[in-house]
Scaffold this active site. Structure first.
Site, PDB file in Angstrom:
ATOM      1  N   LEU A   1       0.816  -1.211   0.000  1.00  0.00           N
ATOM      2  CA  LEU A   1       0.000   0.000   0.000  1.00  0.00           C
ATOM      3  C   LEU A   1       0.849   1.260   0.000  1.00  0.00           C
ATOM      4  O   LEU A   1       0.432   2.289  -0.503  1.00  0.00           O
ATOM      5  CB  LEU A   1      -0.925   0.011   1.226  1.00  0.00           C
ATOM      6  CG  LEU A   1      -1.979  -1.104   1.278  1.00  0.00           C
ATOM      7  CD1 LEU A   1      -2.734  -1.042   2.601  1.00  0.00           C
ATOM      8  CD2 LEU A   1      -2.937  -0.993   0.117  1.00  0.00           C
ATOM      9  N   GLY A   2       2.030   1.171   0.567  1.00  0.00           N
ATOM     10  CA  GLY A   2       2.893   2.346   0.602  1.00  0.00           C
ATOM     11  C   GLY A   2       4.119   2.113   1.450  1.00  0.00           C
ATOM     12  O   GLY A   2       4.177   1.177   2.245  1.00  0.00           O
TER      13      GLY A   2
ATOM     14  N   GLY B   1       7.104   4.259   3.818  1.00  0.00           N
ATOM     15  CA  GLY B   1       7.545   5.496   4.455  1.00  0.00           C
ATOM     16  C   GLY B   1       8.888   5.300   5.121  1.00  0.00           C
ATOM     17  O   GLY B   1       9.551   4.269   4.920  1.00  0.00           O
TER      18      GLY B   1
ATOM     19  N   ASP C   1       3.240  14.086  15.117  1.00  0.00           N
ATOM     20  CA  ASP C   1       3.389  13.892  13.670  1.00  0.00           C
ATOM     21  C   ASP C   1       2.033  14.003  12.972  1.00  0.00           C
ATOM     22  O   ASP C   1       1.679  13.188  12.132  1.00  0.00           O
ATOM     23  CB  ASP C   1       4.034  12.526  13.385  1.00  0.00           C
ATOM     24  CG  ASP C   1       4.707  12.486  12.009  1.00  0.00           C
ATOM     25  OD1 ASP C   1       4.957  13.572  11.442  1.00  0.00           O
ATOM     26  OD2 ASP C   1       4.980  11.382  11.507  1.00  0.00           O
TER      27      ASP C   1
END
Length: 444
Positions: free
Chosen positions: A82-83, A85, A200
């Site tokens: 999905l991604g 980081g 964050d």
């Protein structure tokens, strides 16, 4: 001759015995290895459970076997990614209950990564709010650090604002997302003792469900606060463009640091601009600086996202400007000049609800006009009796908003062809830098 045959038989028997003995020894050896490995796994799981209990203060977090996580993600297949980081990669997966989950595989960047995982588990297991992402379990085996979260099919707020998913979000939905996010942060700051500072807050950490309900995620940098003092000293960490400038200057973390970051998110919601964009003029690279300059000069209209269609109605024009003014206050350099997140959440809720008041007033005015016209018409005709109550108008307004949401969901599903799209990244490619995740004592 018979003696030779007997000798051969004895040799065969001996060889057979040796083979049987060797087979038995091998079988026993394999059995011992299996038992040893099983005991080792059980010991490792008990150790993991104990460590989690000690670190988080609770033993209720489900622990998934690594093999089950591996099966769920098809061996961490790229097709289910999905991604990615700074902290790790997130995959879509199906566990034994056949429900989609988001599986976060932490990167092995430094010795603090396990502490960061424990920190996130501790904080997530201590809070419960409809607008905070739910932790479903974890897996800490074979040197892996994996967190399992509820699945959010509509990606992140950032993706929608940047048109990475869909063509944009209508203003009422953006305002609802902002309100829900503020309420989630307010819960962290005020409803928990000690409070939690997220550190964050950003649009890529605001996840969206099927009905576009927002949920705040990623607690890797979060810290517990203590109510006896107002701030703690810690090296400033976060995402460029969202970081509280005063915190960056004096290393003093407080609840107002989250307020500043949320102010940047509000500006993103209004403008759909990137938070840091080097293609803009040098003094406008930072979105917070650009926005405070335009808002301060009364030139907000220059940076509003055209998709919002500012002049559709009086409420949209008014509410966008009110949210911009609120964002301006959140972005004050001095923390004492910023409102608390509780004040921000209450103000956003009032702005959001004013939509229905506006619609109610307009409809009541229209009803009055129709009634007046009917009473002055031909006497042979029956007068038109129009009654519009506020509750009815609110129902119509709610239906309108639900229709907008349903349309967007339909568009998402038609584009993706499934409840989620594994082609669209779930997390921002630029996440927060690594940090020392040991729990520090903080204060409001």
């Amino acid at each position: 001759m018979f003696g030779q045959c007997g000798k051969t038989v004895r040799i065969v028997v001996i060889i057979g015995g040796i083979v049987a003995g060797v087979s038995l020894m091998i079988s026993l050896g394999l059995l011992c290895c299996y038992i040893r490995r099983r005991r080792s796994k059980m010991k490792a799981r008990k150790s993991t459970k104990l460590r989690l209990c000690q670190a988080t203060g609770t033993c209720s977090i489900p622990i998934y076997p690594y093999k089950e996580i591996e099966r769920a993600t098809n061996s961490f297949s790229e097709e289910q990614r999905l991604g990615t980081g700074a902290y790790g990669t997130v995959y879509a997966g199906k566990l034994h209950n056949d429900e989609w989950v988001a599986i976060k595989r932490i990167k092995h960047r430094d010795t603090d990564s396990i502490e960061q995982v424990m920190n996130e588990i501790k904080l997530l297991s201590s809070v419960s709010h409809p607008n905070l992402v739910r932790l479903l379990g974890c897996s800490i085996e074979y040197g892996e650090q994996i967190l399992v979260f509820e699945f959010m099919p509509n990606g992140t707020l950032c993706q929608h604002l940047q048109r990475e998913r869909g063509d944009g979000l209508p203003w009422p939905i953006r305002l609802t997302i902002a309100t829900e996010t503020a309420q989630a942060i307010a819960h962290l700051h005020s409803a928990i003792n000690p409070p939690i500072y997220h550190r964050d807050i950003k649009s890529s950490n605001i996840l969206l469900g099927y009905n576009f309900r927002s949920k705040v995620a990623d607690f890797g940098l979060s810290r517990l606060g203590m109510t006896e003092i107002s701030q703690i000293s810690t090296a400033p960490q976060g995402t460029p463009g969202y970081l509280d400038p005063q915190y960056h200057q004096d290393f003093h973390l407080s609840d107002k640091s989250d307020v500043y970051s949320f102010g940047v998110v509000l500006v993103e919601i209004i403008t759909a601009f990137k938070v840091v964009d080097f293609s803009r003029p040098q003094n406008e690279v930072n979105l917070a600086s650009l926005a405070t300059d335009r808002i301060g000069k009364g030139l907000l209209d220059e940076i509003i996202d055209p998709f919002i269609e500012l002049h559709t109605d009086a409420w949209t024009l008014s509410s966008v400007h009110k949210v911009a003014e609120l964002a301006f206050r959140c972005l004050a350099f001095h923390r004492d000049m910023r409102p608390s997140i509780m004040e921000v959440a209450a103000e956003l809720e009032n702005i959001r609800l004013s939509r229905w008041t506006s619609i109610s007033e307009e409809n009541n005015f229209t009803a009055s006009e129709l009634s007046s016209t009917s009473s002055s018409s031909n006497e042979s005709e029956k007068p038109l009796n129009v009654t519009v109550n506020k509750a009815g108008i609110e129902d119509q307004g709610s239906l309108s908003l639900k229709t907008e949401i349903a349309t967007l969901i339909s568009r998402e599903r038609s584009n993706d062809g499934s409840p989620f799209s594994v082609q669209d990244p779930w997390l921002s490619e630029q996440s927060s830098p690594s940090s020392n995740s040991l729990l520090s004592k903080a204060v409001q």
